[in-house]
Design a protein around this motif. Structure first.
Motif, PDB file in Angstrom:
ATOM      1  N   GLN A 152       0.763  -1.290   0.028  1.00  0.00           N
ATOM      2  CA  GLN A 152      -0.081   0.082  -0.100  1.00  0.00           C
ATOM      3  C   GLN A 152       0.926   1.353   0.043  1.00  0.00           C
ATOM      4  O   GLN A 152       1.961   1.382   0.689  1.00  0.00           O
ATOM      5  CB  GLN A 152      -0.888  -0.081   1.467  1.00  0.00           C
ATOM      6  CG  GLN A 152      -1.763   1.128   1.302  1.00  0.00           C
ATOM      7  CD  GLN A 152      -2.548   1.229   2.638  1.00  0.00           C
ATOM      8  OE1 GLN A 152      -2.075   1.293   3.804  1.00  0.00           O
ATOM      9  NE2 GLN A 152      -3.852   1.317   2.732  1.00  0.00           N
ATOM     10  N   THR A 153       0.356   2.321  -0.709  1.00  0.00           N
ATOM     11  CA  THR A 153       1.240   3.469  -0.820  1.00  0.00           C
ATOM     12  C   THR A 153       0.367   4.628  -0.326  1.00  0.00           C
ATOM     13  O   THR A 153       0.965   5.360   0.532  1.00  0.00           O
ATOM     14  CB  THR A 153       1.520   3.783  -2.256  1.00  0.00           C
ATOM     15  OG1 THR A 153       0.647   3.778  -3.108  1.00  0.00           O
ATOM     16  CG2 THR A 153       2.551   2.728  -2.753  1.00  0.00           C
ATOM     17  N   VAL A 154      -0.962   4.667  -0.771  1.00  0.00           N
ATOM     18  CA  VAL A 154      -1.645   5.798  -0.225  1.00  0.00           C
ATOM     19  C   VAL A 154      -3.082   5.379   0.085  1.00  0.00           C
ATOM     20  O   VAL A 154      -4.110   4.949  -0.897  1.00  0.00           O
ATOM     21  CB  VAL A 154      -2.124   6.941  -1.411  1.00  0.00           C
ATOM     22  CG1 VAL A 154      -2.777   8.071  -0.829  1.00  0.00           C
ATOM     23  CG2 VAL A 154      -0.711   7.253  -2.094  1.00  0.00           C
ATOM     24  N   PRO A 155      -3.253   5.354   1.278  1.00  0.00           N
ATOM     25  CA  PRO A 155      -4.593   5.034   1.698  1.00  0.00           C
ATOM     26  C   PRO A 155      -5.737   5.706   1.164  1.00  0.00           C
ATOM     27  O   PRO A 155      -5.532   6.766   0.760  1.00  0.00           O
ATOM     28  CB  PRO A 155      -4.644   5.066   3.367  1.00  0.00           C
ATOM     29  CG  PRO A 155      -3.239   5.174   3.863  1.00  0.00           C
ATOM     30  CD  PRO A 155      -2.556   5.811   2.602  1.00  0.00           C
ATOM     31  N   THR A 156      -6.769   5.187   0.943  1.00  0.00           N
ATOM     32  CA  THR A 156      -7.971   5.951   0.435  1.00  0.00           C
ATOM     33  C   THR A 156      -8.576   7.033   1.091  1.00  0.00           C
ATOM     34  O   THR A 156      -8.725   8.236   0.365  1.00  0.00           O
ATOM     35  CB  THR A 156      -9.232   4.917   0.329  1.00  0.00           C
ATOM     36  OG1 THR A 156      -8.993   3.571  -0.199  1.00  0.00           O
ATOM     37  CG2 THR A 156     -10.349   5.610  -0.312  1.00  0.00           C
ATOM     38  N   ASP A 157      -8.490   7.076   2.332  1.00  0.00           N
ATOM     39  CA  ASP A 157      -8.605   8.427   2.997  1.00  0.00           C
ATOM     40  C   ASP A 157      -7.721   9.631   3.060  1.00  0.00           C
ATOM     41  O   ASP A 157      -8.036  10.727   3.399  1.00  0.00           O
ATOM     42  CB  ASP A 157      -9.060   8.237   4.677  1.00  0.00           C
ATOM     43  CG  ASP A 157      -7.794   7.650   5.348  1.00  0.00           C
ATOM     44  OD1 ASP A 157      -6.881   7.329   4.673  1.00  0.00           O
ATOM     45  OD2 ASP A 157      -7.943   7.402   6.510  1.00  0.00           O
ATOM     46  N   VAL A 158      -6.662   9.222   2.286  1.00  0.00           N
ATOM     47  CA  VAL A 158      -5.511  10.339   2.164  1.00  0.00           C
ATOM     48  C   VAL A 158      -5.643  10.762   0.668  1.00  0.00           C
ATOM     49  O   VAL A 158      -5.099  11.903   0.324  1.00  0.00           O
ATOM     50  CB  VAL A 158      -4.181   9.614   2.453  1.00  0.00           C
ATOM     51  CG1 VAL A 158      -2.991  10.812   2.191  1.00  0.00           C
ATOM     52  CG2 VAL A 158      -3.945   9.369   3.871  1.00  0.00           C
ATOM     53  N   ILE A 159      -6.584  10.191  -0.221  1.00  0.00           N
ATOM     54  CA  ILE A 159      -6.638  10.526  -1.502  1.00  0.00           C
ATOM     55  C   ILE A 159      -7.629  11.586  -1.688  1.00  0.00           C
ATOM     56  O   ILE A 159      -8.896  11.443  -1.220  1.00  0.00           O
ATOM     57  CB  ILE A 159      -6.924   9.263  -2.390  1.00  0.00           C
ATOM     58  CG1 ILE A 159      -5.978   8.236  -2.613  1.00  0.00           C
ATOM     59  CG2 ILE A 159      -7.112   9.837  -4.001  1.00  0.00           C
ATOM     60  CD1 ILE A 159      -6.292   7.122  -2.956  1.00  0.00           C
ATOM     61  N   THR A 160      -7.073  13.051  -2.168  1.00  0.00           N
ATOM     62  CA  THR A 160      -8.142  13.898  -2.302  1.00  0.00           C
ATOM     63  C   THR A 160      -9.147  13.597  -3.651  1.00  0.00           C
ATOM     64  O   THR A 160     -10.110  13.917  -3.820  1.00  0.00           O
ATOM     65  CB  THR A 160      -7.136  15.146  -2.732  1.00  0.00           C
ATOM     66  OG1 THR A 160      -6.532  15.465  -1.401  1.00  0.00           O
ATOM     67  CG2 THR A 160      -8.268  16.477  -2.597  1.00  0.00           C
ATOM     68  N   ARG A 161      -8.131  13.260  -4.816  1.00  0.00           N
ATOM     69  CA  ARG A 161      -8.844  13.415  -6.116  1.00  0.00           C
ATOM     70  C   ARG A 161      -8.408  12.026  -7.035  1.00  0.00           C
ATOM     71  O   ARG A 161      -7.045  11.778  -6.859  1.00  0.00           O
ATOM     72  CB  ARG A 161      -8.773  14.694  -6.707  1.00  0.00           C
ATOM     73  CG  ARG A 161      -9.255  14.874  -8.046  1.00  0.00           C
ATOM     74  CD  ARG A 161      -8.908  15.955  -9.175  1.00  0.00           C
ATOM     75  NE  ARG A 161      -9.262  17.249  -8.393  1.00  0.00           N
ATOM     76  CZ  ARG A 161     -10.368  17.795  -8.900  1.00  0.00           C
ATOM     77  NH1 ARG A 161     -11.129  17.334  -9.827  1.00  0.00           N
ATOM     78  NH2 ARG A 161     -10.832  19.020  -8.563  1.00  0.00           N
ATOM     79  N   LEU A 162      -9.113  11.590  -7.634  1.00  0.00           N
ATOM     80  CA  LEU A 162      -8.667  10.628  -8.672  1.00  0.00           C
ATOM     81  C   LEU A 162      -9.134  10.843  -9.979  1.00  0.00           C
ATOM     82  O   LEU A 162     -10.232  11.430 -10.166  1.00  0.00           O
ATOM     83  CB  LEU A 162      -9.234   9.311  -8.358  1.00  0.00           C
ATOM     84  CG  LEU A 162      -9.421   8.283  -9.427  1.00  0.00           C
ATOM     85  CD1 LEU A 162      -7.899   7.720  -9.768  1.00  0.00           C
ATOM     86  CD2 LEU A 162     -10.170   7.025  -9.145  1.00  0.00           C
ATOM     87  N   VAL A 163      -8.005  11.190 -10.726  1.00  0.00           N
ATOM     88  CA  VAL A 163      -8.150  11.268 -12.356  1.00  0.00           C
ATOM     89  C   VAL A 163      -8.008  10.219 -13.173  1.00  0.00           C
ATOM     90  O   VAL A 163      -7.081   9.478 -12.991  1.00  0.00           O
ATOM     91  CB  VAL A 163      -7.221  12.424 -12.704  1.00  0.00           C
ATOM     92  CG1 VAL A 163      -7.368  12.628 -14.471  1.00  0.00           C
ATOM     93  CG2 VAL A 163      -7.217  13.533 -12.039  1.00  0.00           C
ATOM     94  N   THR A 164      -9.159   9.702 -13.596  1.00  0.00           N
ATOM     95  CA  THR A 164      -8.941   8.379 -14.453  1.00  0.00           C
ATOM     96  C   THR A 164      -9.929   8.602 -15.789  1.00  0.00           C
ATOM     97  O   THR A 164     -10.133   9.736 -15.972  1.00  0.00           O
ATOM     98  CB  THR A 164     -10.001   7.502 -13.869  1.00  0.00           C
ATOM     99  OG1 THR A 164      -9.816   5.953 -14.357  1.00  0.00           O
ATOM    100  CG2 THR A 164     -11.539   7.664 -13.514  1.00  0.00           C
ATOM    101  N   ASP A 165      -9.866   7.623 -16.626  1.00  0.00           N
ATOM    102  CA  ASP A 165     -10.527   7.666 -17.812  1.00  0.00           C
ATOM    103  C   ASP A 165     -11.760   6.964 -17.853  1.00  0.00           C
ATOM    104  O   ASP A 165     -12.245   6.321 -16.782  1.00  0.00           O
ATOM    105  CB  ASP A 165     -10.060   6.943 -18.942  1.00  0.00           C
ATOM    106  CG  ASP A 165      -9.704   5.596 -18.585  1.00  0.00           C
ATOM    107  OD1 ASP A 165      -9.977   4.598 -19.598  1.00  0.00           O
ATOM    108  OD2 ASP A 165      -8.758   5.117 -17.654  1.00  0.00           O
ATOM    109  N   GLU A 166     -12.798   7.047 -18.753  1.00  0.00           N
ATOM    110  CA  GLU A 166     -13.972   6.228 -18.862  1.00  0.00           C
ATOM    111  C   GLU A 166     -13.956   5.021 -18.964  1.00  0.00           C
ATOM    112  O   GLU A 166     -13.346   4.403 -19.874  1.00  0.00           O
ATOM    113  CB  GLU A 166     -14.675   7.081 -19.880  1.00  0.00           C
ATOM    114  CG  GLU A 166     -16.261   6.599 -19.867  1.00  0.00           C
ATOM    115  CD  GLU A 166     -17.044   7.834 -19.017  1.00  0.00           C
ATOM    116  OE1 GLU A 166     -17.923   7.062 -18.263  1.00  0.00           O
ATOM    117  OE2 GLU A 166     -17.031   8.982 -19.212  1.00  0.00           O
ATOM    118  N   PRO A 167     -14.463   4.139 -17.796  1.00  0.00           N
ATOM    119  CA  PRO A 167     -14.647   2.716 -18.158  1.00  0.00           C
ATOM    120  C   PRO A 167     -15.183   2.248 -18.993  1.00  0.00           C
ATOM    121  O   PRO A 167     -16.411   2.840 -19.284  1.00  0.00           O
ATOM    122  CB  PRO A 167     -15.058   2.106 -16.787  1.00  0.00           C
ATOM    123  CG  PRO A 167     -14.927   3.303 -15.794  1.00  0.00           C
ATOM    124  CD  PRO A 167     -15.069   4.530 -16.535  1.00  0.00           C
TER     125      PRO A 167
END
Length: 309
Positions: free
Chosen positions: A207-222
């Motif tokens: 694990q590198t970044v727990p979910t509660d530490v992530i401010t924003r996710l930039v992803t593509d359209e699944p």
């Protein structure tokens, strides 16, 4: 193709063999049953489970259009004169190529590829960590890299990884890389994760970044058939991660100006009320609750659309 590149996307396979993704997915299942590859969401990789990690040449061929679109949107988040950290990875390398146009920017990185992309940017200052070179991804790791980040403070960290789940957050297959990424996170007020849809729902060893530490996710359209990716996005949003979906297409090119890329935000179902973010900002639970109620109808419509997709 999997043996040559280490990983491949279903979309790319369908394009190469000129058939539908449905047909390709059926064939991939058959190859997995024979032990020749492991399926991943939206693609396939060489067998190896949690501990295997593809090198840079293999990763650079996977989901290239999606990474381009993600990098376009992520670059639009960066403001003139800002100080940021950018971790190692093929997606962050794409981001760095676009950051060369942001004046007055200071970029701290442990990635030789990120530094190379910014080497000729006249108005961008690049600060590299120390450490030991890890040849598979051209990143500096180890105690030297971590110690050089002590006492550092920047506005944002842009990180990628091998997998992302709502349960564990961002993860990677290499212990040294994970340790440096955690140090990068500690230096930032906000954490932005860049992950294409093939990484959603994938869980790797460290694990590198727990979910509660992530401010924003930039992803593509699944893809429309990828129910698991859509479910994972919903679960991440439920935990307070702001989701920005970038669309690959004519606007998803390196020449597109920042801020004009196709994008849509999935609103947060609720802020992490009362919890202090690593950046030191204390969010008001009452204000977050009122804001969540105001956005409820719109959120419901967008979540329903995301589930249909």
């Amino acid at each position: 193709m999997v043996r040559a590149n280490g990983a491949v996307s279903l979309r790319e396979l369908a394009r190469v063999v000129q058939t539908s993704e449905v047909t390709v997915r059926r064939d991939v299942r058959a190859l997995e049953a024979e032990g020749l590859l492991d399926r991943r969401h939206g693609g396939a990789v060489l067998p190896g489970g949690f501990t295997r990690e593809s090198g840079f040449p293999q990763k650079s061929h996977l989901a290239t259009a999606e990474k381009t679109a993600i990098a376009d949107v992520a670059a639009a988040l960066v403001e003139e004169g800002e100080a940021i950290v950018v971790g190692a990875g093929t997606t962050t390398q794409e981001l760095a190529r676009r950051l060369a146009r942001v004046p007055g920017l200071t970029v701290v990185t442990n990635s030789l590829l990120v530094a190379q992309a910014l080497a000729h940017a006249n108005r961008v200052e690049v600060v590299m960590t120390g450490g030991t070179l890890r040849g598979s991804n051209y990143a500096l790791v180890g105690s030297g890299a971590e110690q050089s980040l002590q006492g550092l403070r920047v506005s944002r960290a842009f990180l990628s990884g091998s997998g992302l789940t709502a349960e564990r957050g961002l993860s990677t297959s290499n212990m040294l890389s994970a340790s440096v990424d955690r140090a990068l996170v500690q230096a930032a007020a906000e954490v932005v994760v860049l992950a294409d849809h093939t990484k959603l729902g994938t869980d790797t060893m460290f694990q590198t970044v727990p979910t509660d530490v992530i401010t924003r996710l930039v992803t593509d359209e699944p893809p429309a058939h990828d129910e698991r990716a859509a479910t994972e996005l919903q679960a991440l949003a439920d935990q307070g991660v702001q989701i920005t979906v970038a669309g690959a297409g004519p606007s998803g090119t390196e020449g597109a100006p920042p801020g004009r890329q196709h994008r849509r935000d999935v609103p947060l179902p609720g802020q992490r009320g009362g919890a202090r973010h690593p950046g030191g900002t204390l969010r008001s639970a009452a204000a977050a609750s009122l804001a969540a109620e105001d956005r409820a109808p719109e959120r419901g419509a967008r979540v329903a659309d995301l589930r249909r997709r």
